[in-house]
Design a protein around this motif. Structure first.
Motif, PDB file in Angstrom:
ATOM      1  N   VAL A  14      45.174  47.715   4.304  1.00 28.07           N
ATOM      2  CA  VAL A  14      46.279  47.642   3.355  1.00 28.07           C
ATOM      3  C   VAL A  14      47.539  47.378   4.152  1.00 28.07           C
ATOM      4  CG1 VAL A  14      47.651  48.864   1.653  1.00 28.07           C
ATOM      5  CG2 VAL A  14      45.186  49.197   1.731  1.00 28.07           C
ATOM      6  N   ILE A  15      48.209  46.298   3.823  1.00 27.24           N
ATOM      7  CA  ILE A  15      49.426  45.919   4.535  1.00 27.24           C
ATOM      8  C   ILE A  15      50.593  46.124   3.588  1.00 27.24           C
ATOM      9  CG2 ILE A  15      50.659  44.060   5.677  1.00 27.24           C
ATOM     10  CD1 ILE A  15      47.891  42.815   6.259  1.00 27.24           C
ATOM     11  N   SER A  16      51.597  46.815   4.035  1.00 20.17           N
ATOM     12  CA  SER A  16      52.785  46.992   3.214  1.00 20.17           C
ATOM     13  C   SER A  16      53.989  46.504   3.987  1.00 20.17           C
ATOM     14  CB  SER A  16      52.949  48.461   2.823  1.00 20.17           C
ATOM     15  OG  SER A  16      53.150  49.241   3.975  1.00 20.17           O
ATOM     16  N   TYR A  17      54.883  45.874   3.252  1.00 21.73           N
ATOM     17  CA  TYR A  17      56.101  45.337   3.835  1.00 21.73           C
ATOM     18  C   TYR A  17      57.284  46.040   3.197  1.00 21.73           C
ATOM     19  CZ  TYR A  17      53.028  41.584   5.370  1.00 21.73           C
ATOM     20  OH  TYR A  17      52.024  40.877   5.936  1.00 21.73           O
ATOM     21  N   SER A  18      58.318  46.208   3.954  1.00 21.83           N
ATOM     22  CA  SER A  18      59.527  46.788   3.391  1.00 21.83           C
ATOM     23  C   SER A  18      60.733  46.103   4.006  1.00 21.83           C
ATOM     24  CB  SER A  18      59.580  48.290   3.641  1.00 21.83           C
ATOM     25  OG  SER A  18      59.635  48.542   5.026  1.00 21.83           O
ATOM     26  N   LEU A  19      61.824  46.226   3.286  1.00 17.24           N
ATOM     27  CA  LEU A  19      63.063  45.612   3.730  1.00 17.24           C
ATOM     28  C   LEU A  19      64.098  46.705   3.879  1.00 17.24           C
ATOM     29  CD1 LEU A  19      64.451  42.864   4.241  1.00 17.24           C
ATOM     30  CD2 LEU A  19      65.075  42.846   1.849  1.00 17.24           C
ATOM     31  N   SER A  20      64.861  46.635   4.907  1.00 14.97           N
ATOM     32  CA  SER A  20      65.886  47.640   5.148  1.00 14.97           C
ATOM     33  C   SER A  20      66.908  47.617   4.014  1.00 14.97           C
ATOM     34  CB  SER A  20      66.587  47.353   6.464  1.00 14.97           C
ATOM     35  OG  SER A  20      67.750  48.138   6.591  1.00 14.97           O
ATOM     36  N   PRO A  21      67.388  48.791   3.566  1.00  8.96           N
ATOM     37  CA  PRO A  21      68.401  48.816   2.518  1.00  8.96           C
ATOM     38  C   PRO A  21      69.682  48.100   2.925  1.00  8.96           C
ATOM     39  CG  PRO A  21      67.545  51.017   2.912  1.00  8.96           C
ATOM     40  CD  PRO A  21      66.959  50.122   3.940  1.00  8.96           C
ATOM     41  N   PHE A  22      69.914  47.970   4.212  1.00  8.30           N
ATOM     42  CA  PHE A  22      71.111  47.281   4.672  1.00  8.30           C
ATOM     43  C   PHE A  22      70.966  45.766   4.598  1.00  8.30           C
ATOM     44  CE2 PHE A  22      71.051  51.379   6.861  1.00  8.30           C
ATOM     45  CZ  PHE A  22      72.228  51.901   6.346  1.00  8.30           C
ATOM     46  N   GLU A  23      69.743  45.284   4.452  1.00 10.90           N
ATOM     47  CA  GLU A  23      69.503  43.841   4.358  1.00 10.90           C
ATOM     48  C   GLU A  23      69.335  43.390   2.911  1.00 10.90           C
ATOM     49  OE1 GLU A  23      66.379  42.443   6.856  1.00 10.90           O
ATOM     50  OE2 GLU A  23      66.905  43.822   8.467  1.00 10.90           O
ATOM     51  N   GLN A  24      69.217  44.324   1.992  1.00  7.97           N
ATOM     52  CA  GLN A  24      69.022  43.958   0.587  1.00  7.97           C
ATOM     53  C   GLN A  24      70.346  43.624  -0.069  1.00  7.97           C
ATOM     54  OE1 GLN A  24      67.025  47.076  -1.470  1.00  7.97           O
ATOM     55  NE2 GLN A  24      65.286  47.099  -0.093  1.00  7.97           N
ATOM     56  N   ARG A  25      70.267  42.767  -1.059  1.00  9.39           N
ATOM     57  CA  ARG A  25      71.430  42.464  -1.894  1.00  9.39           C
ATOM     58  C   ARG A  25      71.089  42.945  -3.293  1.00  9.39           C
ATOM     59  NH1 ARG A  25      72.972  36.404  -1.184  1.00  9.39           N
ATOM     60  NH2 ARG A  25      74.677  37.102  -2.517  1.00  9.39           N
ATOM     61  N   ALA A  26      71.847  43.914  -3.778  1.00 10.96           N
ATOM     62  CA  ALA A  26      71.504  44.542  -5.050  1.00 10.96           C
ATOM     63  C   ALA A  26      71.615  43.574  -6.227  1.00 10.96           C
ATOM     64  CB  ALA A  26      72.406  45.747  -5.283  1.00 10.96           C
ATOM     65  N   PHE A  27      72.688  42.834  -6.303  1.00  9.78           N
ATOM     66  CA  PHE A  27      72.890  41.895  -7.399  1.00  9.78           C
ATOM     67  C   PHE A  27      73.244  40.520  -6.849  1.00  9.78           C
ATOM     68  CE2 PHE A  27      74.029  46.061  -9.108  1.00  9.78           C
ATOM     69  CZ  PHE A  27      73.144  46.120 -10.175  1.00  9.78           C
ATOM     70  N   PRO A  28      72.293  39.815  -6.280  1.00  6.23           N
ATOM     71  CA  PRO A  28      72.628  38.498  -5.748  1.00  6.23           C
ATOM     72  C   PRO A  28      72.823  37.486  -6.871  1.00  6.23           C
ATOM     73  CG  PRO A  28      70.303  38.886  -5.500  1.00  6.23           C
ATOM     74  CD  PRO A  28      70.900  40.154  -6.043  1.00  6.23           C
ATOM     75  N   HIS A  29      73.861  36.722  -6.792  1.00  9.17           N
ATOM     76  CA  HIS A  29      74.146  35.609  -7.719  1.00  9.17           C
ATOM     77  C   HIS A  29      74.290  36.065  -9.170  1.00  9.17           C
ATOM     78  CE1 HIS A  29      73.216  33.071  -4.337  1.00  9.17           C
ATOM     79  NE2 HIS A  29      72.007  33.598  -4.252  1.00  9.17           N
TER      80      HIS A  29
END
Length: 82
Positions: A14-29
């Motif tokens: 089972v492979i899981s991926y995650s993204l750092s909260p600092f790299e996410q954009r909450a409301f892009p565009h």
């Protein structure tokens, strides 16, 4: 003492991926693409949604007026009463 909560078992294959909260954009565009999309979708569905509402409103007002009219007495029925 033991494993941490959330890592209690070892899952294989089972492979899981995650993204750092600092790299996410909450409301892009939201404003550049979101608002025009809402306007476009509203324009496209306007003719599908509004006519039934208008028809229901007209039927409802007619029915309400007819009901109120039918509750009143007809003065012509009581002209010959003393």
């Amino acid at each position: 003492m033991g494993r941490e909560f959330g890592n209690l078992t070892r899952m294989r294959h089972v492979i899981s991926y995650s993204l750092s909260p600092f790299e996410q954009r909450a409301f892009p565009h939201v404003f550049s693409k979101g608002v025009p999309n809402v306007v476009r979708r509203t324009r496209e569905s306007f003719l599908r949604v509004v006519p039934p509402f208008i028809a229901f409103y007209l039927i409802y007002t007619w029915g309400t007026e007819e009901f109120e009219r039918s509750k009143r007495k007809n003065p012509a029925d009581y002209e010959n009463d003393k």
